[in-house]
Motif scaffolding. Structure first.
Motif, PDB file in Angstrom:
ATOM      1  N   PRO A  95     -10.127   6.913   6.160  1.00 40.70           N
ATOM      2  CA  PRO A  95      -9.243   8.090   6.139  1.00 40.70           C
ATOM      3  C   PRO A  95      -9.732   9.224   5.251  1.00 40.70           C
ATOM      4  O   PRO A  95      -9.232  10.346   5.358  1.00 40.70           O
ATOM      5  N   PHE A  96     -10.706   8.956   4.381  1.00 36.25           N
ATOM      6  CA  PHE A  96     -11.167   9.996   3.460  1.00 36.25           C
ATOM      7  C   PHE A  96     -12.475  10.653   3.888  1.00 36.25           C
ATOM      8  O   PHE A  96     -13.015  11.478   3.155  1.00 36.25           O
ATOM      9  N   LEU A  97     -12.967  10.304   5.051  1.00 35.40           N
ATOM     10  CA  LEU A  97     -14.147  10.991   5.577  1.00 35.40           C
ATOM     11  C   LEU A  97     -13.738  12.333   6.175  1.00 35.40           C
ATOM     12  O   LEU A  97     -12.784  12.413   6.951  1.00 35.40           O
ATOM     13  N   SER A  98     -14.452  13.387   5.815  1.00 35.92           N
ATOM     14  CA  SER A  98     -14.148  14.729   6.300  1.00 35.92           C
ATOM     15  C   SER A  98     -15.008  15.060   7.516  1.00 35.92           C
ATOM     16  O   SER A  98     -16.084  14.478   7.704  1.00 35.92           O
ATOM     17  N   PRO A  99     -14.563  16.011   8.339  1.00 33.70           N
ATOM     18  CA  PRO A  99     -15.359  16.424   9.503  1.00 33.70           C
ATOM     19  C   PRO A  99     -16.753  16.930   9.151  1.00 33.70           C
ATOM     20  O   PRO A  99     -17.672  16.848   9.959  1.00 33.70           O
ATOM     21  N   ASP A 100     -16.908  17.466   7.916  1.00 33.16           N
ATOM     22  CA  ASP A 100     -18.220  17.985   7.524  1.00 33.16           C
ATOM     23  C   ASP A 100     -19.173  16.885   7.048  1.00 33.16           C
ATOM     24  O   ASP A 100     -20.297  17.163   6.610  1.00 33.16           O
ATOM     25  N   GLY A 101     -18.728  15.626   7.110  1.00 31.39           N
ATOM     26  CA  GLY A 101     -19.593  14.518   6.742  1.00 31.39           C
ATOM     27  C   GLY A 101     -19.518  14.093   5.292  1.00 31.39           C
ATOM     28  O   GLY A 101     -20.226  13.171   4.886  1.00 31.39           O
ATOM     29  N   THR A 102     -18.675  14.740   4.509  1.00 28.90           N
ATOM     30  CA  THR A 102     -18.507  14.348   3.116  1.00 28.90           C
ATOM     31  C   THR A 102     -17.301  13.419   2.991  1.00 28.90           C
ATOM     32  O   THR A 102     -16.548  13.209   3.942  1.00 28.90           O
ATOM     33  N   GLY A 103     -17.117  12.872   1.793  1.00 27.90           N
ATOM     34  CA  GLY A 103     -15.995  11.978   1.551  1.00 27.90           C
ATOM     35  C   GLY A 103     -15.077  12.516   0.468  1.00 27.90           C
ATOM     36  O   GLY A 103     -15.091  13.712   0.156  1.00 27.90           O
ATOM     37  N   GLN A 104     -14.291  11.627  -0.112  1.00 27.36           N
ATOM     38  CA  GLN A 104     -13.364  12.012  -1.176  1.00 27.36           C
ATOM     39  C   GLN A 104     -14.133  12.578  -2.365  1.00 27.36           C
ATOM     40  O   GLN A 104     -15.263  12.183  -2.647  1.00 27.36           O
ATOM     41  N   ILE A 105     -13.501  13.519  -3.083  1.00 25.84           N
ATOM     42  CA  ILE A 105     -14.189  14.240  -4.151  1.00 25.84           C
ATOM     43  C   ILE A 105     -14.454  13.342  -5.358  1.00 25.84           C
ATOM     44  O   ILE A 105     -15.507  13.427  -5.987  1.00 25.84           O
ATOM     45  N   TYR A 106     -13.508  12.463  -5.695  1.00 25.09           N
ATOM     46  CA  TYR A 106     -13.682  11.592  -6.863  1.00 25.09           C
ATOM     47  C   TYR A 106     -12.942  10.292  -6.614  1.00 25.09           C
ATOM     48  O   TYR A 106     -12.171  10.163  -5.645  1.00 25.09           O
ATOM     49  N   ALA A 107     -13.137   9.321  -7.476  1.00 27.31           N
ATOM     50  CA  ALA A 107     -12.681   7.955  -7.209  1.00 27.31           C
ATOM     51  C   ALA A 107     -11.227   7.691  -7.572  1.00 27.31           C
ATOM     52  O   ALA A 107     -10.720   6.605  -7.295  1.00 27.31           O
ATOM     53  N   HIS A 108     -10.545   8.630  -8.214  1.00 25.15           N
ATOM     54  CA  HIS A 108      -9.133   8.476  -8.575  1.00 25.15           C
ATOM     55  C   HIS A 108      -8.894   7.305  -9.536  1.00 25.15           C
ATOM     56  O   HIS A 108      -7.817   6.712  -9.539  1.00 25.15           O
TER      57      HIS A 108
END
Length: 410
Positions: free
Chosen positions: A312-325
């Motif tokens: 669910p945290f994969l973005s359309p631009d191919g990146t993922g979540q910004i940080y691990a929380h």
């Protein structure tokens, strides 16, 4: 300009306070930090070792190095080199600004002024947020969205966590300058805003701050802390139940949290807003980049390497979540075992330094605010982000002003 270097005057205090004043308004709080960083650099140029390696400044310097050295070491082979490099190069502004704060707050009158200004400003935040909760709009006209956000405006959910960290400043000031019923109102007001802000991280930070501060306060008055803890817990339970009944937004967050009670993977994942995905991937990143991590602030590019299909945290631009929380996982995945070792040393120094601070109101309150945020058993916002690193740096720098006055008089 000369008055900015005189602790006995108001300008240094107002400059330090302006950071809090501007905090809700985007990146504007960077301006006083930038000014303090320049002034801190000038102090180091003029006074050298006396400024950076005596009294509380020595502790602050060591704490800064524990965080910054692993950041710098993560840069050379970072998978997002430009971001890691810019983060490592700009991070020392926090150190230079902190050195200025420690030097300017070495006199007790300056600390008392900053405590007073900060407490009254935070009480205004509380009033503004409670008005927003009651009538649907705050004093600046911001509507009450899915979470209470007060002066922070639409789509900015930092109010609850920020106030949870800064609440000890209010309690410390009111406990020393007001009646007990005023202290009770101050606690209830801050608790109500943090509760309605519906950020579970902020609830834990607020609970840690409340338990530790009330322990010290009870000891100060000469009775057992349980006499405070029992009514506090009862009030919290009653307030939480009442809010659950009348506030659908709060009820939704509580229902989500309750799903963790079945202790299944699905329940824990739902209760944590799918964060088990983030934590699993953070461990994978640490496993594959064990020494110095994937690079500070590079988690979004490391994430897709280990994400499962349909994550669910994969973005359309191919990146993922910004940080691990999560603090330990963020530090480990981005700066590796070096970063975790630095964080361990940081905790040892910081906790040892915190002993005996309760006799210094502002110093104790700011230390407690930083400790409550850094407490490792919690979910966390990004340690390396601009907003939180500046706020934590501000708190730790002020908490390091404990020994400055005695050192400068030798």
């Amino acid at each position: 300009m000369k008055s900015l270097f005189l602790p006995a005057t108001w300008p240094p205090v107002v400059l330090a306070w302006s950071f809090l004043l501007l905090l809700p308004f985007g990146r504007s709080s960077e301006l006083p930090v930038f000014i303090m960083a320049i002034l801190g650099g000038m102090l180091i140029w003029r006074h050298g070792k006396q400024v950076v390696w005596e009294g509380g400044a020595r502790t602050f310097s060591l704490l800064f190095l524990c965080i910054w050295i692993p950041m710098a070491l993560s840069v050379p082979d970072s998978i997002w080199f430009t971001k890691s490099l810019s983060t490592a190069l700009t991070y020392p502004r926090i150190y230079f600004a902190g050195i200025y704060l420690i030097w300017m707050l070495r006199e007790d009158p300056a600390r008392q002024r900053l405590l007073k200004l900060s407490a009254w400003l935070l009480l205004f935040w509380v009033l503004d947020a409670l008005i927003q909760a009651a009538v649907g709009y705050d004093l600046l006209g911001y509507a009450y969205p899915e979470r209470l956000n007060g002066l922070y405006g639409p789509h900015d959910w930092k109010l609850g966590l920020t106030l949870a960290m800064l609440s000890p400043i209010v309690w410390e000031y009111v406990s020393r300058h007001g009646a007990k019923w005023q202290l009770a109102l101050a606690w209830l007001g801050t608790a109500a805003v943090v509760l309605l802000a519906s950020n579970r991280e902020s609830w834990i930070v607020f609970a840690i701050a409340t338990l530790m501060w009330s322990w010290v306060y009870a000891r100060r008055l000469g009775f057992h802390p349980a006499r405070l803890w029992v009514p506090i817990v009862l009030i919290a339970v009653v307030a939480g139940f009442g809010t659950y009944q009348v506030n659908p937004k709060f009820a939704q967050r509580m229902n989500q949290s309750i799903e963790a009670m079945d202790f299944s993977y699905e329940g824990l994942n739902a209760a944590s807003s799918q964060r088990l995905h983030l934590w699993r991937n953070a461990l994978m990143v640490l496993e594959h980049y064990p020494v110095n991590g994937a690079g500070v602030r590079s988690y979004r590019y490391a994430y897709p390497q280990f994400a499962e299909a349909g994550d669910p945290f994969l973005s359309p631009d191919g990146t993922g979540q910004i940080y691990a929380h999560q603090l330990l996982l963020e530090v480990g995945s981005e700066t590796g075992l070096i970063g975790l070792a630095g964080l361990l040393v940081f905790f040892v120094i910081f906790v040892r330094y915190g002993r005996g601070l309760s006799q210094h109101p502002l110093v104790w309150a700011t230390w407690l605010g930083a400790f409550a945020w850094l407490f490792p058993v919690n979910t966390h916002t990004a340690l390396y982000s601009a907003y939180w690193s500046l706020l934590i740096g501000w708190l730790i720098a002020i908490s390091s002003a404990r020994y400055a006055s005695t050192d400068t008089k030798r």
